[in-house]
Structures are given as C-alpha cells and as structure tokens.
Design an enzyme around this catalytic site. Structure first.
Site, PDB file in Angstrom:
ATOM      1  CB  ILE A  90      -0.917  -0.032   1.396  1.00 20.16           C
ATOM      2  CG1 ILE A  90      -2.132  -1.026   0.971  1.00 20.16           C
ATOM      3  CG2 ILE A  90      -1.565   1.426   1.431  1.00 20.16           C
ATOM      4  CD1 ILE A  90      -3.332  -0.632   0.195  1.00 20.16           C
ATOM      5  CB  VAL A  93       0.643   1.181  -4.614  1.00 23.28           C
ATOM      6  CG1 VAL A  93      -0.438   1.793  -5.629  1.00 23.28           C
ATOM      7  CG2 VAL A  93       0.953  -0.141  -5.380  1.00 23.28           C
ATOM      8  CD  GLU A  94      -2.666   5.199  -1.778  1.00 24.56           C
ATOM      9  OE1 GLU A  94      -2.512   6.305  -2.078  1.00 24.56           O
ATOM     10  OE2 GLU A  94      -3.573   4.663  -2.149  1.00 24.56           O
ATOM     11  CB  THR A  95       3.717   7.953  -1.140  1.00 22.59           C
ATOM     12  OG1 THR A  95       3.944   7.303   0.214  1.00 22.59           O
ATOM     13  CG2 THR A  95       2.099   8.572  -0.601  1.00 22.59           C
ATOM     14  CE1 TYR A 291      -3.812   2.211  -4.574  1.00 21.19           C
ATOM     15  CE2 TYR A 291      -5.158   0.248  -3.282  1.00 21.19           C
ATOM     16  CZ  TYR A 291      -4.298   1.454  -3.334  1.00 21.19           C
ATOM     17  OH  TYR A 291      -3.783   1.850  -2.296  1.00 21.19           O
TER      18      TYR A 291
END
Length: 310
Positions: A90, A93-95, A291
């Site tokens: 997570i 992928v996010e940041t 996602y």
C-alpha cells in the site's frame, strides 16, 4: 465566509481562527480540472498499469523500507492480523514510501473541491458534499493537533502522508504506533504502518486468507451472472464453479464468497482471477481492482526480495 460563520459553532471551532484560515485559502482551477473524468478515456490496460508499480525502483525502495522497519511491520502484523507485505504494498503504491506525498496545500485543494466542485462532473452534488465534509475533518484535525492548516500539503484530492489518508480516514483509523503521544502520518513510518494495518482490520481483513486464486473460463462460462456483482464477493465455491468458472487446489476449499475479477488488457484478451473478501478489503482503500492487484503484486515482489537476501 458564510460557511465559516455557520460551521464554527457547529464544529466547535474558534470563529476567528476559522475565518482567518479560510480567508487565506485559494481556489485552484487545476484541481477542478483534475477531478473531472477524462473526456476520451483510454482503454483499461492491466499490463500498462502494472508496469507503473511493479518495477525495480519501487521494489528496491520497498525492500529498503521493509528491512528498516521490520520490527514495526512484524508488530503491526501481530496486533492487527494484516500481513507486513500488504502494508508495504500500500505505502509503495500510494507514495513510493514517502517520496511522492503531494504538493498541494490541502486548505486550497479541499477548499476548491468543497465550494467549486465542477458541475460538469456526473456526480457533482455527491462529490462536493464529500469534499466539504473532508474539509471539515481537516480543519478539526489541524485545530486539535495545533498544526498549521496553511502548511499541510498533500494530493489534489486531499490525501495526506505516507499512506495518503483522507482527513476522515485519519480521524477514524490513524493510530499512534510509535507511542510518542501524537499521530504523524508524514514523518513517522511507524504511525503510517500501524494506521494502514488498523484500516484493513476495520474493513474486516481476514488473517490467513488468500487475496485471490487463478480461475479458468471457457465458452460455456456464465459471464453475465459472474460479472453482475462486479468486485463484491458474492458466490460460494459451489455456485462459482457451477457457473463455469474453474478453480483448482486450495481455491476449492476456500471458506468464503468469491468474485470474478476482470482486468482488461487494452486490445488483448482480459485477465481474470477469483477475488476473495481480502481482495475486496484492498479495494476499500481505492475502488479499483487494478489498484488492488498492483498492491498485491508489489507486496509479493518485495516479499520475495526480502526473503531472498536476508
């Protein structure tokens, strides 16, 4: 200003602080454009989407992040029942592990979407109400913590920190996992790790359950029935296979409901998997099967790298 006048007593915020804060918020036309659907959407392409996230730079960064925070990840896994790999997937992928947390002033981004959400959006009324609520949560968070609401930066949609929590998610699910008496999703990887794990626990992550299984389809498969619930797990193993979806091995003993997940590949034939309740839990973070699969595959790739070189 009229909103601030009404909101201050309702939110129990200092009227002078709220007026002063909102007076410095700026409307950002670029944000209004960014929330609109693309006028000519490209065909969905899982291979192209996957390539953005399952690539050497992100896998190497994830490996470094895991090794640096291994004890914290293991503690979160024990406390919340969520695999370390999923938490790492997570945040990656996010940041990209905190490298890309967004550079919009949140007071501007959320203010724009709360008061100037574009009418051209098909769900404008619903979305504007959502962002006004998120603006309120953001102001409550900064007021309580003493943070300067004019200095906090994040995504154009108002997401913050390493895990890109919206203000309402910060309020509901963020935890002080490093024990320093405050929650900091920007500067504390431990707080980010614990908060992501707590988020998934809240959305009924099932410890030890697979996220998905391979599935085989043929000309007799009842695709209309299987695709009708979209990504919501609805079918028992028996009803899933009765509709012509082939499962093997561990999938045949799966205890919960399944969904047929379709990943389109541009001009090529789509890919399919059987998604479990844990696959669905990942989509509670971002409503997209693409996602969710990117998170899962990045998680697996980083886990393999960590395990191969202790």
């Amino acid at each position: 200003m009229a909103w601030a006048q009404e909101a201050a007593p309702r939110l129990q915020l200092d009227p002078a602080w709220l007026h002063k804060t909102m007076a410095q918020a700026q409307r950002l036309p670029v944000v209004e454009k960014l929330v609109l659907p693309s006028p000519s959407p490209m065909a969905k392409d899982w291979a192209a989407y996957r390539a953005r996230f399952i690539e050497p730079t992100r896998i190497q960064a994830g490996t470094r992040f895991w090794r640096k925070h291994q004890a914290t990840l293991e503690r979160a896994e024990q406390e919340f029942g969520v695999p370390a790999s999923i938490v790492v997937g997570i945040i990656g992928v996010e940041t990209l592990y905190g490298q890309n947390t967004g550079n919009f002033r949140l007071i501007d981004a959320l203010g724009t979407l709360a008061f100037h959400f574009p009418d051209a959006h098909p769900r404008a009324v619903e979305r504007q109400a959502f962002f006004r609520s998120e603006l309120e949560q953001f102001l409550l968070l900064t007021s309580r913590s003493g943070a300067d609401p004019l200095s906090v930066r994040g995504s154009y949609a108002g997401a913050m920190g390493l895990p890109q929590f919206m203000p309402s998610s910060w309020a509901k699910y963020a935890v002080d996992f490093d024990g320093d008496g405050r929650i900091d999703l920007f500067g504390s990887p431990a707080d980010a790790i614990g908060s992501v794990a707590n988020y998934f626990k809240a959305f009924q992550w099932r410890t030890g359950m697979a996220t998905h299984y391979p599935v085989s389809l043929n000309a007799q498969t009842d695709m209309d029935s299987l695709m009708a619930p979209d990504i919501l797990p609805t079918f028992s193993v028996a009803s899933f296979t009765a509709k012509g979806a082939g499962l093997e091995g561990a999938a045949l003993a799966h205890p919960g409901p399944l969904a047929l997940i379709e990943l389109r590949n541009g001009p090529h034939a789509p890919s399919y998997v059987a998604g479990t309740e844990n696959f669905y839990a990942i989509t509670r973070y971002n409503w997209s099967s693409y996602y969710a699969m990117a998170v899962i595959e990045l998680a697996d790739a980083v886990a393999r790298e960590v395990q191969s070189k202790p």
